[in-house]
Design a protein around this motif. Structure first.
Motif, PDB file in Angstrom:
ATOM      1  N   ILE A   1       0.839  -1.199   0.000  1.00 39.16           N
ATOM      2  CA  ILE A   1       0.000   0.000   0.000  1.00 39.16           C
ATOM      3  C   ILE A   1       0.877   1.254   0.000  1.00 39.16           C
ATOM      4  O   ILE A   1       0.596   2.220  -0.709  1.00 39.16           O
ATOM      5  CB  ILE A   1      -0.971  -0.008   1.198  1.00 39.16           C
ATOM      6  N   GLY A   2       1.964   1.233   0.748  1.00 36.24           N
ATOM      7  CA  GLY A   2       2.863   2.385   0.829  1.00 36.24           C
ATOM      8  C   GLY A   2       3.611   2.668  -0.474  1.00 36.24           C
ATOM      9  O   GLY A   2       4.162   3.750  -0.648  1.00 36.24           O
ATOM     10  N   GLU A   3       3.650   1.709  -1.386  1.00 38.51           N
ATOM     11  CA  GLU A   3       4.240   1.957  -2.690  1.00 38.51           C
ATOM     12  C   GLU A   3       3.225   2.629  -3.614  1.00 38.51           C
ATOM     13  O   GLU A   3       3.607   3.339  -4.539  1.00 38.51           O
ATOM     14  CB  GLU A   3       4.689   0.649  -3.332  1.00 38.51           C
ATOM     15  N   LEU A   4       1.945   2.374  -3.362  1.00 34.47           N
ATOM     16  CA  LEU A   4       0.880   2.939  -4.187  1.00 34.47           C
ATOM     17  C   LEU A   4       0.482   4.327  -3.725  1.00 34.47           C
ATOM     18  O   LEU A   4       0.344   5.246  -4.521  1.00 34.47           O
ATOM     19  CB  LEU A   4      -0.342   2.010  -4.160  1.00 34.47           C
ATOM     20  N   LEU A   5       0.313   4.480  -2.416  1.00 40.36           N
ATOM     21  CA  LEU A   5      -0.127   5.759  -1.849  1.00 40.36           C
ATOM     22  C   LEU A   5       0.994   6.349  -0.994  1.00 40.36           C
ATOM     23  O   LEU A   5       1.496   5.683  -0.093  1.00 40.36           O
ATOM     24  CB  LEU A   5      -1.382   5.563  -0.989  1.00 40.36           C
TER      25      LEU A   5
END
Length: 77
Positions: free
Chosen positions: A70-74
């Motif tokens: 998720i931290g790579e996307l957002l």
């Protein structure tokens, strides 16, 4: 709009890296749409940082399809 009034895009402080992740994986928005069952229009809203919210189920489906966290996307803008 007055200069003191912030743009709506600035309010969330979140940037979606969908464009970059799709490019890195050689995938199109159309392919991602088919893989996760989310419309191209909704993915485009997310991709262009115009989304005001995202369902956890959608977030998980996108991350699984892109094999990312998720931290790579957002990220914080």
């Amino acid at each position: 709009m007055s200069p003191a009034e912030p743009l709506e895009e600035d309010l969330s402080g979140v940037h979606c890296r969908l464009t970059e992740l799709l490019s890195e994986r050689g995938m199109t928005v159309t392919e991602l749409s088919a893989a996760v069952g989310v419309s191209i229009v909704n993915l485009s809203v997310l991709k262009n940082d115009r989304a005001k919210a995202i369902r956890f189920s959608t977030l998980v489906a996108i991350c699984r399809a892109l094999d990312c966290e998720i931290g790579e996307l957002l990220v914080l803008a």
